[in-house]
Design a protein around this motif. Structure first.
Motif, PDB file in Angstrom:
ATOM      1  N   GLU A 162      92.000  -7.446 -38.718  1.00  0.00           N
ATOM      2  CA  GLU A 162      91.986  -7.407 -40.188  1.00  0.00           C
ATOM      3  C   GLU A 162      93.232  -6.720 -40.730  1.00  0.00           C
ATOM      4  OE1 GLU A 162      89.216  -5.773 -43.907  1.00  0.00           O
ATOM      5  OE2 GLU A 162      88.462  -5.733 -41.844  1.00  0.00           O
ATOM      6  N   LEU A 470      92.095   1.247 -41.927  1.00  0.00           N
ATOM      7  CA  LEU A 470      91.266   0.184 -42.496  1.00  0.00           C
ATOM      8  C   LEU A 470      90.346   0.733 -43.575  1.00  0.00           C
ATOM      9  CD1 LEU A 470      90.478  -2.750 -42.507  1.00  0.00           C
ATOM     10  CD2 LEU A 470      88.873  -2.291 -40.643  1.00  0.00           C
ATOM     11  N   LEU A 471      89.818   1.931 -43.370  1.00  0.00           N
ATOM     12  CA  LEU A 471      88.980   2.553 -44.389  1.00  0.00           C
ATOM     13  C   LEU A 471      89.783   2.799 -45.664  1.00  0.00           C
ATOM     14  CD1 LEU A 471      86.002   3.492 -44.465  1.00  0.00           C
ATOM     15  CD2 LEU A 471      86.816   5.791 -43.945  1.00  0.00           C
ATOM     16  N   LYS A 474      90.401  -0.571 -47.446  1.00  0.00           N
ATOM     17  CA  LYS A 474      89.247  -1.048 -48.202  1.00  0.00           C
ATOM     18  C   LYS A 474      89.077  -0.274 -49.506  1.00  0.00           C
ATOM     19  CE  LYS A 474      86.496  -2.719 -44.282  1.00  0.00           C
ATOM     20  NZ  LYS A 474      86.282  -4.095 -44.784  1.00  0.00           N
ATOM     21  N   GLY A 478      91.789  -2.699 -51.824  1.00  0.00           N
ATOM     22  CA  GLY A 478      90.750  -3.691 -51.577  1.00  0.00           C
ATOM     23  C   GLY A 478      91.124  -5.092 -52.005  1.00  0.00           C
ATOM     24  N   ARG A 482      93.262 -10.907 -46.840  1.00  0.00           N
ATOM     25  CA  ARG A 482      93.194 -10.839 -45.385  1.00  0.00           C
ATOM     26  C   ARG A 482      92.198 -11.870 -44.885  1.00  0.00           C
ATOM     27  NH1 ARG A 482      91.308  -6.506 -48.139  1.00  0.00           N
ATOM     28  NH2 ARG A 482      89.261  -5.621 -47.617  1.00  0.00           N
ATOM     29  N   LYS A 485      86.871  -9.521 -42.740  1.00  0.00           N
ATOM     30  CA  LYS A 485      86.543  -8.174 -43.197  1.00  0.00           C
ATOM     31  C   LYS A 485      85.536  -7.544 -42.241  1.00  0.00           C
ATOM     32  CE  LYS A 485      87.569  -8.967 -48.090  1.00  0.00           C
ATOM     33  NZ  LYS A 485      87.110  -8.838 -49.487  1.00  0.00           N
ATOM     34  N   LEU A 488      81.607  -1.917 -42.780  1.00  0.00           N
ATOM     35  CA  LEU A 488      81.855  -0.487 -42.863  1.00  0.00           C
ATOM     36  C   LEU A 488      81.158   0.268 -41.733  1.00  0.00           C
ATOM     37  CD1 LEU A 488      83.142   1.796 -44.548  1.00  0.00           C
ATOM     38  CD2 LEU A 488      81.015   1.883 -45.873  1.00  0.00           C
TER      39      LEU A 488
END
Length: 687
Positions: A162, A470-471, A474, A478, A482, A485, A488
């Motif tokens: 991602e 990645l956190l 997002k 956001g 991409r 996904k 979480l």
């Protein structure tokens, strides 16, 4: 209360604060809509702005001093008034842009196999130093521990895919961090990545030298042999990336053939002797209680993840991998690692006595000698030397890409952008990395054990950067397009596993935390000095400024003047922000990012305006003037580019302004964007 009852001053302020009333009668001669910001000129009336000199220069005088230095005038802190201009890109600008890599959509250099080979030597070569370490703590439970640890990349792979689809930029995970969070966190990631590459090369070279020293008598110490290995692959890297990738593929093919031969011969020998040796090892090595079994499994799981080192290196050269091949590269590295590590440790327990495996002998060499004889042992040792030496190559390649990125972002000196004329190899980066290898190995006293312990924690911390990035993506970016996904929950579980494994490695040997901290602080100190040159020079000059006697001596006075000139030159390096809207809160946040993260007193605020539909936001010029006055220490120039906002035009503008695209900042593109952010080469600094 009517305005007639107010004092004269308040009547004037009341009149200034309101625009003239708009008649409600549509038949009147007055316009129905209020005047535009430019027509009303209320920006000057309301803000009581001082008229700027026509020829430039001048200052906005304030009631408080604007310089913290006793012997410098306020001119030192004032960067000057900004300007407004319109430019049109020339054919020469476009011609230069067309020659830049990636702009003309040229094919990437590395395909699926060559890209896999670069990291594959590190990932699959880790079996030589992972198996002895896991057997030492997990014993007969090593196959279970290794199998479980090699399954963990199933958590990392979707996250890495991602991130790569959103930001296919070389230098990851640093390039991810600098686009999705604060620059200070990105610099920490760069320091960790640099330590990871260096430690990986040192461990690979030193392990290869130890294998060689175990078979033949060397006329010199093993640390010299390790230095020779690093030097050889530094020369290979200077010959060019393409040749290095092909060589890595040849090395990986030799390793795969050797491991296949060893697996077949050991399996035949196991079938010949049956399970007798396996039962003896189980009886001898089984734990006396359930908690002891759990402790051995957890320790083996923690150390077993080192068999995956090299997986984190793949995104560092993603910019040179053909589009769509990155998920295949991760698959090619992960699945063979599961089979190789689990199969080899099982064959070792089935064919070799446990006392021999735990006695410090090389595991795979022992398996080869028992299964097929001395000739196979020599082949395995030769394979270990070759593939571990190839692990040095990925370290050199990764550092070159990282230092190139840091130099473009003005974190590392610009000298790292120098390249050889014929091979285009970054020779300064290669030589600097070789020196770092020598310093790290020498500072550890030539101890492979110390460097390996530090490497284990560095690798885990680097792997933690991917879920953190990645956190942040997002949450902060956001809107960035991409391909897929990641849930979480997967990110949170991965972070928890990483923290547990990190703590487990520290529990096995607490001294690892000390070595890790010492090297990390050293690298961060270097990066902090290069990133904050102007601030450090300010401190030096402020200290010098506190002693008036130094200003009376000709030598020290000349030194102080040269210091002031150096600070001025460093701050005049321009930064470009690409804006689409005239919303002042959005423009303010972008300028605040530049002020907090970059050392510059010159910002070029650029808006692209298509020639056919040239609609400049009505408040853009006025808001740029407001911000220019709000930040007297920064010159804000507004530039209208009469062309469309496409990658080739951004690169053309970079050539026109002499600002690299890595120092051009923009807001996060959405799903409507026709071009991936990698083609622009710019940095994302806002949502």
């Amino acid at each position: 209360m009517s305005s007639d009852c107010l004092p004269q001053d308040e009547q004037r302020e009341s009149w200034i604060a309101h625009a003239p009333p708009i008649p409600l009668n549509p038949t009147a001669d007055f316009p129905v809509n209020p005047p535009t910001f430019r027509e009303s000129q209320l920006d000057i009336i309301l803000r009581r702005q001082r008229t700027r000199p026509q020829g430039g220069g001048g200052m906005k005088h304030a009631s408080v001093p604007s310089s913290r230095f006793l012997n410098l005038s306020r001119d030192f802190e004032f960067a000057g008034w900004g300007s407004f201009s319109r430019i049109a890109l020339t054919a020469g600008d476009h011609a230069v842009a067309e020659q830049q890599p990636g702009v003309a959509n040229r094919p990437k250099l590395l395909g699926q196999l060559t890209a896999s080979a670069l990291s594959g030597n590190d990932v699959l070569g880790g079996v030589f130093y992972t198996l002895p370490a896991v057997l030492a703590v997990a014993g007969v439970y090593s196959p279970i521990a290794l199998f479980a640890s090699t399954l963990t990349p199933f958590l990392w792979r979707p996250m890495m895919e991602e991130l790569a689809s959103a930001l296919p930029i070389s230098g990851a995970p640093y390039s991810y961090m600098i686009n999705v969070c604060r620059k200070s966190l990105a610099i920490v990631g760069a320091a960790l990545l640099l330590l990871d590459f260096t430690a990986s090369s040192v461990v690979s070279a030193a392990t290869a030298a130890s294998y060689l020293g175990g078979e033949v008598v060397l006329p010199f110490p093993s640390f010299i042999a390790a230095a020779v290995v690093v030097g050889i692959f530094a020369l290979v890297s200077l010959s060019g990336l393409k040749e290095s990738a092909r060589l890595a593929f040849v090395v990986l093919a030799f390793h795969a053939v050797t491991m296949l031969m060893l697996g077949v011969l050991a399996s035949v020998y196991w079938a010949k002797i049956g399970n007798t040796q396996l039962r003896q090892n189980w009886t001898q090595g089984k734990a006396p209680s359930g908690p002891a079994v759990a402790r051995q499994l957890f320790s083996g799981f923690c150390l077993g993840m080192l068999g995956l080192t090299g997986l984190e290196c793949t995104p560092s050269y993603i910019g040179r991998i053909k589009p769509g091949r990155f998920p295949l590269v991760l698959r090619n590295l992960h699945l063979p690692a599961i089979v190789l590590n689990t199969l080899m440790v099982t064959l070792a327990l089935a064919t070799v006595p446990l006392t021999t495996l735990l006695g410090g002998a090389d595991v795979l060499s022992a398996v080869a000698e028992v299964s097929a004889g001395r000739w196979m042992r020599r082949l395995v040792v030769a394979d270990a030397i070759v593939v571990l030496s190839g692990g040095v190559l990925i370290g050199i390649l990764g550092v070159c890409e990282l230092l190139k990125k840091l130099a473009h972002d003005r974190i590392a000196p610009q000298i790292f952008l120098n390249a050889l004329r014929f091979t285009d190899a970054p020779y300064i980066s290669v030589l600097a990395f070789t020196a770092c290898n020598v310093v790290m190995y020498a500072s550890s006293g030539g101890s492979l054990s110390i460097v390996s312990k530090m490497f284990s924690l560095v690798w885990l911390t680097v792997m933690a950067l991917f879920p953190i990035a990645l956190l942040s993506l997002k949450f902060n970016r956001g809107r960035l397009p991409r391909d897929n996904k990641t849930p979480l929950s997967v990110i949170i579980v991965t972070l928890m596993i990483t923290a547990a494994v990190f703590a487990g490695n520290v529990a096995i040997d607490p001294s690892t935390a000390g070595y890790f901290s010492a090297y990390l602080i050293g690298v961060l100190a270097v990066f902090a000095a290069t990133q904050n040159q102007v601030r450090l020079l300010h401190v030096v000059y402020w200290t010098y400024d506190q002693y008036p006697v130094l200003h009376r001596w000709s030598v020290t006075k000349a030194w102080g003047n040269s210091l002031v000139g150096l600070m001025g030159r460093l701050k005049r390096q321009p930064i470009c922000i690409l804006v689409k809207t005239d919303e002042i809160n959005h423009l303010l946040h972008m300028i605040l990012y530049v002020r907090e993260n970059e050392e510059t007193s010159c910002i070029k605020m650029v808006h692209f305006c298509d020639e056919e539909q040239c609609e400049i936001p009505s408040e853009l010029e006025a808001n740029a003037r407001i911000l220019d006055e709000a930040f007297p220490e920064i010159t804000i120039d507004l530039i209208i580019v009469q062309d469309s906002f496409v990658p080739v035009n951004v690169t053309s503008l970079a050539h026109r302004l002499q600002i690299p695209t890595s120092l051009m900042f923009m807001s996060c593109p959405g799903s409507h964007s026709h071009y991936p952010v990698a083609q622009f080469g710019t940095r994302i600094i806002s949502l």
